[in-house]
Scaffold this motif. Structure first.
Motif, mmCIF file in Angstrom:
data_model
loop_
_atom_site.group_PDB
_atom_site.id
_atom_site.type_symbol
_atom_site.label_atom_id
_atom_site.label_comp_id
_atom_site.label_asym_id
_atom_site.label_seq_id
_atom_site.Cartn_x
_atom_site.Cartn_y
_atom_site.Cartn_z
ATOM 1 N N SER A 93 47.529 22.832 45.512
ATOM 2 C CA SER A 93 48.004 23.844 44.581
ATOM 3 C C SER A 93 48.376 23.197 43.256
ATOM 4 O O SER A 93 48.706 22.013 43.201
ATOM 5 C CB SER A 93 49.234 24.558 45.145
ATOM 6 O OG SER A 93 48.957 25.152 46.396
ATOM 7 N N THR A 119 49.769 29.909 39.449
ATOM 8 C CA THR A 119 49.278 28.863 40.333
ATOM 9 C C THR A 119 47.768 28.973 40.511
ATOM 10 O O THR A 119 47.232 30.080 40.621
ATOM 11 C CB THR A 119 49.974 28.942 41.702
ATOM 12 O OG1 THR A 119 51.391 28.813 41.526
ATOM 13 C CG2 THR A 119 49.493 27.828 42.622
ATOM 14 N N TYR A 147 44.626 27.267 42.953
ATOM 15 C CA TYR A 147 44.464 26.629 44.258
ATOM 16 C C TYR A 147 43.070 26.029 44.391
ATOM 17 O O TYR A 147 42.104 26.500 43.794
ATOM 18 C CB TYR A 147 44.662 27.654 45.379
ATOM 19 C CG TYR A 147 45.968 28.397 45.337
ATOM 20 C CD1 TYR A 147 46.046 29.657 44.749
ATOM 21 C CD2 TYR A 147 47.119 27.849 45.881
ATOM 22 C CE1 TYR A 147 47.248 30.349 44.711
ATOM 23 C CE2 TYR A 147 48.325 28.532 45.848
ATOM 24 C CZ TYR A 147 48.379 29.778 45.257
ATOM 25 O OH TYR A 147 49.575 30.456 45.220
#
Length: 125
Positions: free
Chosen positions: A21, A78, A80
């Motif tokens: 992440s 975020t 990923y």
């Protein structure tokens, strides 16, 4: 100015999975096209995958196609990188990076202006 922090690296067995992440703080993350790069010892840093600011487009290096998936959650600031079917040659430090380029996903690290500190991924055979 956006700051990036990677997490989620670690040790996996060949054939296993890991998700790394990249959390962003400050600046305007949602307007950044994001890329993942990796660097193995003694090798150049190489592009792994990227996702446009809108999330509508992604692009993968040939070695990542079919095994890795990049995604983003702008609500969580975020991005990923899901890595499946890991191989020992995937062992590297993985970096996320951001760029203000919005019309394409740059493959060159020199087009990215914001970098995280990296997270180690080690795949054992």
């Amino acid at each position: 100015q956006v700051q990036l922090v990677e997490s989620g690296g670690g040790l996996a067995q060949a054939g296993g999975s890991l998700r790394v992440s990249c959390a962003a703080s400050g600046g305007t993350f949602s307007r950044k096209t994001m890329g993942w790069f990796r660097q193995a010892p003694g090798k150049e840093r190489e592009f792994v995958a990227g996702i446009t600011w809108s999330g509508a487009s992604t692009y993968y290096a040939d070695f990542a196609k079919g095994r890795f998936a990049v995604s983003r959650d702008d609500g969580k600031n975020t991005v990923y990188l899901q890595m499946n079917s890991l191989k020992p040659e995937d062992t590297a430090v993985y970096y996320c990076a951001g760029t203000s380029t919005v019309l394409r996903i740059p493959l060159s690290q020199y087009e990215y202006d914001t970098w995280g500190q990296g997270t180690q991924v080690t795949v054992s055979s």
